[in-house]
Design an enzyme around this catalytic site. Structure first.
Site, PDB file in Angstrom:
ATOM      1  N   SER A 145       3.504   7.792  10.035  1.00  0.00           N
ATOM      2  CA  SER A 145       2.195   7.505   9.461  1.00  0.00           C
ATOM      3  C   SER A 145       1.337   8.760   9.437  1.00  0.00           C
ATOM      4  O   SER A 145       1.715   9.761   8.854  1.00  0.00           O
ATOM      5  CB  SER A 145       1.524   6.363  10.232  1.00  0.00           C
ATOM      6  OG  SER A 145       0.336   5.947   9.608  1.00  0.00           O
ATOM      7  N   ASP A 295      -2.458   8.455   3.365  1.00  0.00           N
ATOM      8  CA  ASP A 295      -1.761   9.106   4.473  1.00  0.00           C
ATOM      9  C   ASP A 295      -0.325   9.436   4.062  1.00  0.00           C
ATOM     10  O   ASP A 295       0.114   9.092   2.954  1.00  0.00           O
ATOM     11  CB  ASP A 295      -1.828   8.239   5.737  1.00  0.00           C
ATOM     12  CG  ASP A 295      -1.058   6.942   5.623  1.00  0.00           C
ATOM     13  OD1 ASP A 295      -0.704   6.543   4.500  1.00  0.00           O
ATOM     14  OD2 ASP A 295      -0.814   6.311   6.662  1.00  0.00           O
ATOM     15  N   ASP A 297       2.725   8.380   4.557  1.00  0.00           N
ATOM     16  CA  ASP A 297       3.678   7.374   4.072  1.00  0.00           C
ATOM     17  C   ASP A 297       3.046   6.419   3.065  1.00  0.00           C
ATOM     18  O   ASP A 297       3.683   5.462   2.634  1.00  0.00           O
ATOM     19  CB  ASP A 297       4.323   6.607   5.225  1.00  0.00           C
ATOM     20  CG  ASP A 297       3.373   5.681   5.945  1.00  0.00           C
ATOM     21  OD1 ASP A 297       2.223   6.094   6.190  1.00  0.00           O
ATOM     22  OD2 ASP A 297       3.762   4.548   6.285  1.00  0.00           O
ATOM     23  N   ASP A 299       0.622   4.103   2.980  1.00  0.00           N
ATOM     24  CA  ASP A 299       0.158   2.722   3.142  1.00  0.00           C
ATOM     25  C   ASP A 299      -1.349   2.657   3.388  1.00  0.00           C
ATOM     26  O   ASP A 299      -1.998   1.709   2.975  1.00  0.00           O
ATOM     27  CB  ASP A 299       0.930   1.986   4.242  1.00  0.00           C
ATOM     28  CG  ASP A 299       0.910   2.686   5.590  1.00  0.00           C
ATOM     29  OD1 ASP A 299       0.303   3.772   5.708  1.00  0.00           O
ATOM     30  OD2 ASP A 299       1.524   2.146   6.534  1.00  0.00           O
TER      31      ASP A 299
END
Length: 571
Positions: A145, A295, A297, A299
């Site tokens: 993340s 961010d 990744d 999400d």
């Protein structure tokens, strides 16, 4: 067993030469990293694991990833006997993610499990979507993340596209910890790998547009600045915005280059204004109406809009979700789609404003523990009984509809830009729209305080702090008496004025405390599950009657947050 004894186990022939040499170097140099690398096992939690990359049982590496994947393979083989098991795998831009993705694929195929492996970086929500779209039995994404560059991680999804929850989570954890390193099957079978790429992006983007767009108003006049902050969404967001009809999109080109070192920011976290500084600077040049960042990744999303002074200001997660939720529910009501059997999803650390919004529109607001996997569980639990509309949590996550079963920046960004365009076409800003909502619900304002405590000693200090807050709760916060104490570890709700303790068993146990005061102030205390932090979520509320009251009300609420911080001795 001592730390040194644990380390020496990694000098056996079970481990490759590169690993043995690295461990020997830690031992010979008496490195301080030796203790942290071997004092405990890297926790495989209820959603997966996250940690610093390196050798050792408390690090993310070939062997800890292999152990996790072998345990998952063992469990899936027991759950889906006689089936041709299929697992989708994605990975983000972090260092080693591509290699880790192939390693994980190899372990699965070595166990006879077919793998759908993305050819390149892809956002986590696209992985969640793909699990259901391709009728997979599960999914894995390699990501940490928004953690610093030295971290990586591993998240597991089940066949509904949501992260694993009970009963599968504990069962998988037991399987993982029963795997010995020498039992891991690393010799994969490439014939069982199906590579997927841009063709899947188009299917995912179309689903985002279908589930997140409500009206076509003023899209050609909205000025957008977007940054992927070196993350995965360079593959999806610009394409999605154009396909949805937005014309004026300026990209922060330096940050559209994927990199696990995140060279232009100290932290790739869109919750922090500094991460969007370059985007905000570009917005001044382009006169942007909205600034958006994601961010690594893809999400989480950060949204900045023009405040009453005309300056670009980052919204917090609760504010963003308030705007998105209110707008969606209003559209559903206009379309006659609300029947009383619909719900929105939230979490225990998220603002209570969502109860007020849900009540206004005649839908239910269901609440779970921190993390979107619990919202995913809500969807599964009530499928066929109640319709899920949208859900969000304070940590900059939101999803529209249930086509993705995790927080999804793509659909949320499309929706946010539609709202910004609609507001502009109607002669107001998103910020003014937020204030209009506050006039109906009361103005909620939140503060998040993170205390970082690293390493073994830090973990022990966080445990001691939680113990103290549990045994010696505050009696008063910001001049208001504490009236209610919810302890999710003990599953009790204590009403102070009545000296009455009741049982809460509708939410699973978790090491979380919530204090409510008589004036509605809410404070949640919890250790982070993914970082060496203890977090304090503070929410305060006052009535607001017009836009002219906003500045004074905001100042009052900001002071109340500071008073709570002082009373908890967090200064």
């Amino acid at each position: 067993m001592t730390t040194l004894e644990r380390a020496k186990l990694w000098l056996s022939d079970t481990f490759d030469k590169e690993t043995r040499d690295a461990v020997q170097l830690l031992i010979d140099s008496n490195s301080p990293d030796l203790e942290d690398s071997f004092y405990k096992e890297l926790e495989f939690g209820t959603g997966g694991m996250r940690g610093i990359m390196g050798v050792g049982i408390n690090r993310l590496n070939k062997y800890t990833l292999g152990q996790a994947t072998q345990g998952l393979a063992n469990y899936m083989l027991s759950q889906f006997k006689g089936e041709d098991i299929k697992v989708a795998i994605a990975y983000d831009v972090r260092n080693n993610s591509r290699e880790f993705g192939k390693l994980v694929a190899d372990v699965l195929t070595a166990n006879g499990i077919k793998v759908l492996l993305f050819k390149d970086h892809r956002p986590t929500p696209e992985l969640s979507f793909t699990v259901r779209d391709k009728k997979c039995h599960g999914g894995i994404v390699l990501t940490a993340s928004h953690n610093p560059p030295e971290y990586n991680g591993y998240k597991v999804y089940w066949n509904d596209g949501a992260q694993i929850v009970p009963p599968h989570d504990e069962a998988i954890i037991n399987e993982v910890y029963s795997v010995k390193f020498e039992d891991i099957k690393f010799d994969g079978n490439d014939h069982l790998i199906e590579w997927i790429g841009e063709e899947q992006d188009d299917v995912y983007i179309d689903a985002c547009i279908e589930n997140s767009i409500y009206q076509d108003v003023g899209k050609e006049n909205l000025n957008i600045v977007f940054t992927s902050i070196h993350g995965t969404t360079y593959t999806t967001i610009p394409k999605a915005l154009k396909k949805a009809g937005f014309k004026k999109i300026d990209l922060v080109k330096e940050q559209m280059i994927p990199s696990g070192n995140f060279p232009t920011v100290d932290s790739p976290n869109p919750e922090e204004p500094a991460a969007l500084e370059m985007a905000m600077d570009l917005a001044k040049i382009t006169n942007a109406d909205i600034v958006i960042g994601t961010d690594p990744d893809g999400d989480r999303l950060g949204i900045a809009i023009r405040n009453l002074e005309g300056e670009i200001q980052l919204l917090n997660g609760n504010q963003t979700n308030t705007i998105l939720t209110y707008y969606i529910l209003n559209e559903w009501r206009k379309q006659g789609k609300i029947t009383g059997k619909e719900f929105i999803g939230s979490t225990i650390v998220t603002s209570d404003i969502f109860f007020d919004i849900a009540q206004k529109f005649g839908v239910d607001c269901k609440v779970g523990l921190t993390g979107f996997k619990w919202i995913g569980k809500m969807i599964r639990d009530f499928e066929g009984k109640e319709k899920f509309i949208c859900g969000g949590e304070e940590s900059f996550g939101f999803m529209t509809g249930d086509f993705v079963r995790d927080k999804d920046s793509c659909g949320s960004i499309l929706l946010a830009c539609e709202i910004a365009a609609w507001c502009k076409a109607n002669g107001k800003t998103m910020y003014q729209y937020l204030i209009e909502i506050y006039q109906e619900t009361g103005m909620y304002y939140e503060g998040l305080i993170n205390l970082v405590r690293k390493g073994k000693e830090g973990a022990e200090e966080i445990q001691e702090m939680m113990k103290n807050f549990r045994e010696n709760p505050p009696k008063e916060l910001a001049g208001s008496l504490v009236e209610e104490i919810k302890d999710f570890k003990e599953q009790t709700n204590f009403t102070v004025s009545k000296n009455e303790r009741t049982i809460m068993n509708d939410i699973p146990k978790s090491n979380v405390l919530i204090y409510y005061t008589q004036d509605g102030t809410k404070v949640c205390v919890r250790p982070s599950g993914t970082e060496p932090k203890i977090k304090f979520y503070i929410s305060v509320k006052e009535s607001i009657h017009s836009e002219t009251d906003f500045r004074d009300t905001l100042k009052s609420l900001e002071q109340k947050i500071e008073d709570v911080r002082r009373d908890l001795k967090l200064n």
